[in-house]
Design an enzyme around this catalytic site. Structure first.
Site, short mmCIF file in Angstrom:
data_model
loop_
_atom_site.label_atom_id
_atom_site.label_comp_id
_atom_site.label_asym_id
_atom_site.label_seq_id
_atom_site.Cartn_x
_atom_site.Cartn_y
_atom_site.Cartn_z
CG ASP A 1 15.23 -47.58 10.75
OD1 ASP A 1 15.98 -47.40 9.78
OD2 ASP A 1 14.28 -46.83 11.01
CG HIS B 1 9.63 -43.36 3.24
ND1 HIS B 1 10.92 -43.60 3.63
CD2 HIS B 1 8.84 -43.58 4.31
CE1 HIS B 1 10.91 -43.91 4.92
NE2 HIS B 1 9.67 -43.89 5.35
CB CYS C 1 5.13 -51.15 13.02
SG CYS C 1 6.44 -50.21 13.79
CD GLU D 1 12.63 -47.12 14.55
OE1 GLU D 1 12.51 -47.33 13.34
OE2 GLU D 1 12.42 -46.03 15.08
C1 PEP Z 1 11.00 -49.44 10.89
O1 PEP Z 1 12.11 -48.92 10.98
O2 PEP Z 1 10.82 -50.67 10.91
C2 PEP Z 1 9.80 -48.62 10.73
C3 PEP Z 1 8.60 -49.15 10.77
O3 PEP Z 1 9.99 -47.29 10.52
P1 PEP Z 1 10.35 -46.63 9.09
O4 PEP Z 1 10.25 -47.70 8.04
O5 PEP Z 1 9.37 -45.53 8.90
O6 PEP Z 1 11.74 -46.16 9.33
MG MG Z 2 12.27 -46.80 11.32
#
Ligand code: PEP
Ligand code: MG
Length: 571
Positions: free
Chosen positions: A455, A189, A502, A431
């Site tokens: 993920d 993050h 995304c 995911e």
């Molecule tokens: C992902 O898993 O690709 C995603 C966009 O969610 P995060 O990175 O917040 O887990």
């Molecule tokens: Mg994710």
């Protein structure tokens, strides 16, 4: 000169002085004091130091970040004037001859326990204030002053073990020119946050906080993942030259603002931005995003020590929707658990957090929390083009249950005569491999898919996205991952639905030609990569890649795919 290597998490080069954010050891020991008066004076002095600190931080935050964010420090100052708390501490010093830090810790814990057990949001917040403030006073008593990001008042390169959401909340983005952390990977993050803020960053250096002394000159190269400590004159000159070239490139890319994201043979796609907070909106506008493809709402929950209220959430969603002015905005419901902890929820420790009680699993169990968010989203929906997205969906039942709750809350709001947009698309993140494999069934019920490759890759190859020891197995172009992606896009198209992506892969130079060829409709990435992606797409031929897709999917390894793309589609 010392060189550190890490993972390039957010591109860009910067040269500046190091500001090291270190968490001091605040463990408290108990001992008997001989001179009670001296101990009382020591306690008073630490209170005054903390008051001084907080007043400075408060006025700095007010000026630089906004009054809203400064409120927390007014609440903290009130705690330091609370006679009940102060007298309890003083009584322990006077009558039990207890040392001040232990007396404060015990008294604070007493109040925290009482306030936390009350069924009252306001009192729960007071408990959190007491926890924060007593930590600050204890740090003075122990002679280990706390350093926070709000102490940064000049341009610096920020060095931290990891950057928590509360650190970023207090960070003045104009002062942090670069971010270097000890831990984390490209999809951790702190990496995601630095990208959305457009600040160069290198994560996972293992020992930056140990190696780099405060005030030394540092060069950070967020593209290559290198950090140079105490560079020579020559190195500084070399990197300044590189910075100039980068700036020229940025200027050139600005010419693509207001140009369509369309391949050389006329195939149009949408280029959207990933955001974590309304504060990211400036970069979204500056880089001409055509929408928001992922609003990670968990940051609204993580940069405070209690759940955000319906009103607070409503304001944030409304701001994003109105700023985007009718362009699509995909807002993802709460995705905590895994590496994203909410300490105030006291979630159970888990052996495999990424396979555990997270995201939609938690929301369906704690529908009290979920419903508040859905109400805020539905109320905000009248301010723009909202699409609601559920994270980590593994089964159709989960999607159906989540959608049912959404519709119940919509009915409740309508019964309360609140306005709700009638036209909200409801989709899911793909995911988890089970959902990708069953995409044809999901496509009949959802309005859209957004592929979360951060993920999806870790679950497909069983390689933890945070674990450096298995990072060689975290392979975005592995043919198995590509085949799953194809299956999802095809399944959506068969039902006339759209598919976005995304995960970080959507903005990756090697992945973009493949995703274009597979027919991905929406690419959502950190705003700072949008113009670069537009440039790339405008120079690719959709038909030509389409003809190579079968070949690409028939490759056997990640590296074979990568080499093929580099050879044929990257100049
Ligand atoms: C992902 O898993 O690709 C995603 C966009 O969610 P995060 O990175 O917040 O887990
Ligand atoms: Mg994710």
């Amino acid at each position: 000169m010392t060189e550190l290597r890490g993972i390039g998490a957010s591109k860009g080069i910067q040269i500046g002085k190091a500001f090291v954010l270190q968490s001091p050891n605040l463990s408290v020991k108990e001992y008997k004091v001989n001179n009670i008066d001296d101990e009382l004076v020591r306690f008073e002095k630490s209170i005054n130091q903390a008051v001084n600190d907080l007043e400075k931080i408060k006025s700095h935050v007010e000026k630089e970040i906004g009054e809203e964010h400064a409120k927390i420090f007014s609440a903290h100052l009130l705690v330091l004037q609370d006679p009940e708390l102060l007298n309890t501490v003083k009584d322990k010093i006077k009558f039990e001859q207890m040392n001040a830090e232990k007396a404060l810790q015990d008294s604070a814990n007493q109040f925290i326990t009482i306030f936390e057990s009350m069924d009252n949001e306001y009192m729960k917040e007071r408990a959190a204030d007491i926890r924060d403030v007593s930590k600050r006073v204890i740090s003075y008593l122990l002679g280990e002053p706390l350093v926070t990001t709000s102490d940064i008042t000049d341009e610096v390169i920020l060095i931290a073990h990891d950057l928590l959401p509360s650190d970023t909340a207090q960070l003045n983005r104009n002062y942090a020119k670069g971010i270097i952390t000890d831990i984390g990977g490209r999809t951790s993050h702190s990496a995601i946050m630095s990208r959305s803020m457009g600040i160069p960053s290198v994560v996972g250096t293992t020992n930056a906080t140990e190696t780099i002394k405060a005030g030394t000159t540092v060069i950070i190269d967020g593209q290559n993942g290198t950090v140079i400590v105490e560079p020579s004159e020559e190195e500084i000159k070399y990197f300044k030259g590189k910075m100039e070239k980068e700036q020229e490139r940025e200027e050139q890319l600005k010419q693509l603002i207001n140009q369509p994201s369309v391949s050389s043979d006329g195939h149009q796609i949408e280029l959207a931005a990933n955001i974590g907070s309304p504060k990211d909106l400036n970069t979204v506008l500056e880089n001409d995003a055509e929408g928001v493809g992922l609003f990670r709402t968990e940051f609204l929950y993580m940069d405070r020590d209690r759940l955000p209220t319906e009103e607070e959430q409503f304001e944030a969603y409304k701001e994003v929707l109105s700023t985007l002015d009718g362009k699509p905005v995909v807002i993802r419901t709460l995705d905590v658990g895994g590496d994203k902890d909410l300490p105030y929820l006291n979630l159970p420790e888990e052996l495999n957090p990424f396979l555990g009680f997270r995201a939609i699993r938690l929301c369906l169990e704690r529908d009290d929390i979920f419903r508040v968010q859905l109400r805020a989203l539905l109320r905000a929906s009248v301010y723009g083009n909202l699409k609601v997205m559920f994270p980590m969906v593994a089964t159709l039942e989960e999607f159906r249950e989540a959608k049912k709750i959404l519709l119940e809350e919509k009915a409740n709001l309508l019964a309360e005569e609140m306005a709700v947009n009638d036209d909200i698309e409801v989709g899911i993140m793909v995911e988890i491999p089970s959902t990708a494999v069953l995409a044809d069934q999901f496509a009949k019920e959802v309005d859209f898919f957004s592929i979360g490759t951060n993920d999806l890759i870790q679950y497909t190859l069983a390689a933890d996205r945070m674990n450096e020891n298995v990072s060689h197995l975290y392979q975005p172009y592995h043919p198995a991952v590509l085949r799953l992606i194809k299956q999802v896009i095809d399944a959506a198209h068969a039902e006339n639905k759209w598919t976005g992506m995304c995960g970080e892969m959507a903005g990756d130079e090697v992945a973009i030609p493949i995703l274009l060829g597979l027919g991905l409709d929406e690419f959502s990435m950190s705003a700072s990569t949008i113009l670069e992606a537009r440039h790339q797409i405008r120079n690719l031929n959709y038909e030509e890649i389409g003809r190579s897709i079968e070949d690409i999917l028939n490759k056997r390894t990640n590296i074979e795919v990568e080499s093929y793309i580099k050879e044929h589609f990257i100049k």
